[in-house]
Enzyme design. Structure first.
Site, PDB file in Angstrom:
ATOM      1  N   CYS A 234      31.610  -9.208  36.156  1.00 23.81           N
ATOM      2  CA  CYS A 234      32.773  -8.168  36.487  1.00 23.81           C
ATOM      3  C   CYS A 234      32.828  -6.995  35.445  1.00 23.81           C
ATOM      4  CB  CYS A 234      34.011  -9.043  36.676  1.00 23.81           C
ATOM      5  SG  CYS A 234      33.970 -10.126  37.898  1.00 23.81           S
TER       6      CYS A 234
ATOM      7  N   TYR B 181      22.181  -0.114  24.927  1.00 19.61           N
ATOM      8  CA  TYR B 181      21.468   0.874  24.533  1.00 19.61           C
ATOM      9  C   TYR B 181      20.622   1.543  25.697  1.00 19.61           C
ATOM     10  CZ  TYR B 181      21.293  -2.516  20.704  1.00 19.61           C
ATOM     11  OH  TYR B 181      21.516  -3.427  19.844  1.00 19.61           O
TER      12      TYR B 181
ATOM     13  N   PRO C  43       8.932  -6.445  10.231  1.00 25.41           N
ATOM     14  CA  PRO C  43       8.934  -6.138  11.840  1.00 25.41           C
ATOM     15  C   PRO C  43       9.669  -7.147  12.632  1.00 25.41           C
ATOM     16  CG  PRO C  43       6.905  -6.958  11.110  1.00 25.41           C
ATOM     17  CD  PRO C  43       7.777  -6.848  10.027  1.00 25.41           C
ATOM     18  N   GLY C  44      10.235  -6.621  13.885  1.00 32.54           N
ATOM     19  CA  GLY C  44      10.927  -7.848  14.538  1.00 32.54           C
ATOM     20  C   GLY C  44      10.470  -7.729  15.819  1.00 32.54           C
TER      21      GLY C  44
HETATM   22  C1  LIG Z   1      16.973  -4.228   7.302  1.00 33.77           C
HETATM   23  C2  LIG Z   1      16.348  -4.525   8.899  1.00 33.77           C
HETATM   24  N1  LIG Z   1      14.998  -4.815   8.732  1.00 33.77           N
HETATM   25  C3  LIG Z   1      14.210  -5.246   9.722  1.00 33.77           C
HETATM   26  C4  LIG Z   1      14.622  -4.764  11.063  1.00 33.77           C
HETATM   27  C5  LIG Z   1      13.976  -5.100  12.143  1.00 33.77           C
HETATM   28  O1  LIG Z   1      13.693  -3.985  13.270  1.00 33.77           O
HETATM   29  P1  LIG Z   1      12.676  -4.150  14.442  1.00 33.77           P
HETATM   30  O2  LIG Z   1      13.065  -5.365  15.129  1.00 33.77           O
HETATM   31  O3  LIG Z   1      12.992  -2.874  15.216  1.00 33.77           O
HETATM   32  O4  LIG Z   1      11.376  -4.196  13.894  1.00 33.77           O
HETATM   33  C6  LIG Z   1      16.145  -4.683  11.346  1.00 33.77           C
HETATM   34  C7  LIG Z   1      16.690  -4.260  12.628  1.00 33.77           C
HETATM   35  O5  LIG Z   1      17.149  -3.269  12.965  1.00 33.77           O
HETATM   36  C8  LIG Z   1      16.849  -4.382   9.982  1.00 33.77           C
HETATM   37  O6  LIG Z   1      18.143  -3.805  10.195  1.00 33.77           O
END
Ligand SMILES: Cc1ncc(COP(=O)(O)O)c(C=O)c1O
Length: 445
Positions: free
Chosen positions: A369, A341, A299-300
């Protein structure tokens, strides 16, 4: 392909009061204005200037804790690998690492960042559709926990490099499950037509082949279907296909120790319904609970997105026949998500008096710009004037990390707030740093 309705949200915009109420680390003080973890954002702006990214360390820790609890409650043996791409600041990597996270990296640069933050190779997973020979060598030198291989071509390349170095790569095959994550087209990665992963129909044969290659030890499978996913249905569909593959590989006598369940959990930028970590953990458990697997997550956004905001000042408010334009000192070069996005971010005045003023529609834009340099169109906002300040919410993920210096605008400062401390974790970039590595050739002297 399994498709899932795009998670569009048609409800009314949340009000300023609703935006604040939904974020426990924010509060409005009658005199001091908007506070983040009880620290006045006016104080941050006075001391550090604007535009500035401001992060709540407590919120990041709390979110990591909530995710870890959800995984433990679902009785999953799962390691969280924070997706470095969401926000790669060393302080943030260190914070999550201290909570117990490893890292998911997608480039040699991210790998070295994770190492610089103190994360050992044994807790790093390397994803990405095009790792160079140099990056694969680095991954082997650092003895990473796992390399997620995305093609037969990459597998052959890795095998040759590992054999030459006398090393063995622990490999997970990233499988493309052909599932539509129902998110923005630029954030979906798991459909057959996407560049990511190994076609589902070819994965079993490639896994068997991997087991025969020098320098390769196949340890499992990986799947990541996209980002800002607002329903668990696509996760369930993808994980069901991966579980089927685990059964098929094992039936063929192949060892499968681990499944990397990817990232992508979405956040309610606009107050829309979003799945909880418990719902995601439920989807994972539903597919894998009886398969005796070590699991990983990447997760990020979910961990850092809500924990950061972009603090900006109003340069001027321009009134035209078409309407009101609030022109900020932050721009698309800082936060590109709205332009890239069509992303919706909450915008909250920092002054308490302004925040309760009567609202009318305004376009909130930057000074770059480009017509696309816009943070919000027709947003209901109170009267704002030159030097008013605003906070652009949920900017902790894919914010500073995607910044550029377009229009010769230096990178903004970054601040982390923890227990009342205001730590400048990245100084505002001096403007002459923008050309520090440029050279005027002698023939132009
Ligand atoms: C391989 C992979 N893992 C994890 C992530 C993290 O995704 P998110 O920030 O949506 O949790 C991404 C981002 O798209 C990704 O490409």
């Amino acid at each position: 392909m399994a498709t899932h309705a795009a998670a569009t949200f048609e409800g009314p915009d949340p009000t300023v009061a609703e935006l604040i109420a939904a974020r426990p680390f924010l509060s409005m003080h009658a005199m001091d204005g908007l506070l983040l973890d009880d620290v006045p954002l006016n104080r941050v702006a006075d001391e550090v200037g604007t535009p500035t990214w401001v992060y709540s360390a407590a919120t990041m820790r709390a979110r990591y804790g909530a995710l870890a609890t959800a995984l433990a409650d679902a009785r999953l043996d799962a390691q969280v690998h924070y997706a470095v791409k969401a926000n790669d600041h060393l302080a943030i990597l260190r914070l999550f690492s201290r909570e117990g996270a490893g890292a998911d990296v997608v480039s040699g640069g991210e790998l070295l960042r994770a190492r610089a933050a103190g994360i050992p190779g044994s807790r790093i997973v390397f994803s990405g559709v095009g790792k160079s020979a140099h990056e694969l060598r680095l991954a082997l030198t650092e003895d990473l926990a796992q390399i997620n291989v995305e093609s037969a071509e990459e597998l052959a390349m890795l095998s040759a490099i590992a054999a030459q170095m006398g090393r063995t790569a622990r490999v997970a095959l990233r499988v493309n499950p052909d599932v539509d994550a129902g998110t923005h087209a630029k954030l979906t990665t798991g459909r057959a037509q996407d560049k990511f992963g190994i076609a589902y129909t070819q994965a079993a044969a490639l896994y068997a082949h991997a087991a025969t290659l020098p320098g390769i030890r196949p340890i499992g499978l990986a799947v990541h279907i996209g980002s800002q996913i607002l329903s668990v249905a696509p996760y369930r569909a993808a994980y069901a296909r991966i579980a089927e593959l685990v059964h098929a590989l094992r039936a063929d006598g192949l060892a499968v120790e681990t499944v990397d369940c990817g990232g992508g959990l979405g956040i309610p930028y606009r107050g829309q319904p979003a799945p909880s970590p418990a719902a995601l953990a439920g989807a994972i458990a539903g597919a894998f609970h009886n398969l005796n697997l070590r699991l990983a997550l990447e997760p990020g956004r979910w961990l850092v997105g809500p924990a950061g905001l972009l603090l900006a000042s109003v340069i001027l408010v321009k009134q035209t026949e078409a309407g009101r334009f609030v022109v900020l000192d932050a721009a698309m070069n800082d936060l590109i998500r709205p332009a890239m996005y069509d992303a919706w971010h909450g915008i909250v005045p920092v002054s308490a008096a302004e925040a309760v003023g009567e609202a009318s529609p305004a376009d909130v834009v930057g000074p770059v710009c480009e017509p696309g340099d816009s943070f919000a169109r027709g947003r209901l906002l109170p009267n704002l004037g030159a030097n008013s300040r605003v906070a652009i919410l949920d900017a902790g993920a894919y914010g500073s990390v995607m910044s550029s210096a377009y229009n010769a605008r230096p990178l903004a400062a970054e601040v982390m707030i923890d227990r009342g401390d205001i730590a400048v974790i990245r100084a505002r970039q001096p403007v002459d740093a923008l050309w520090a590595h440029e050279h005027i050739p002698t023939f132009l002297e």
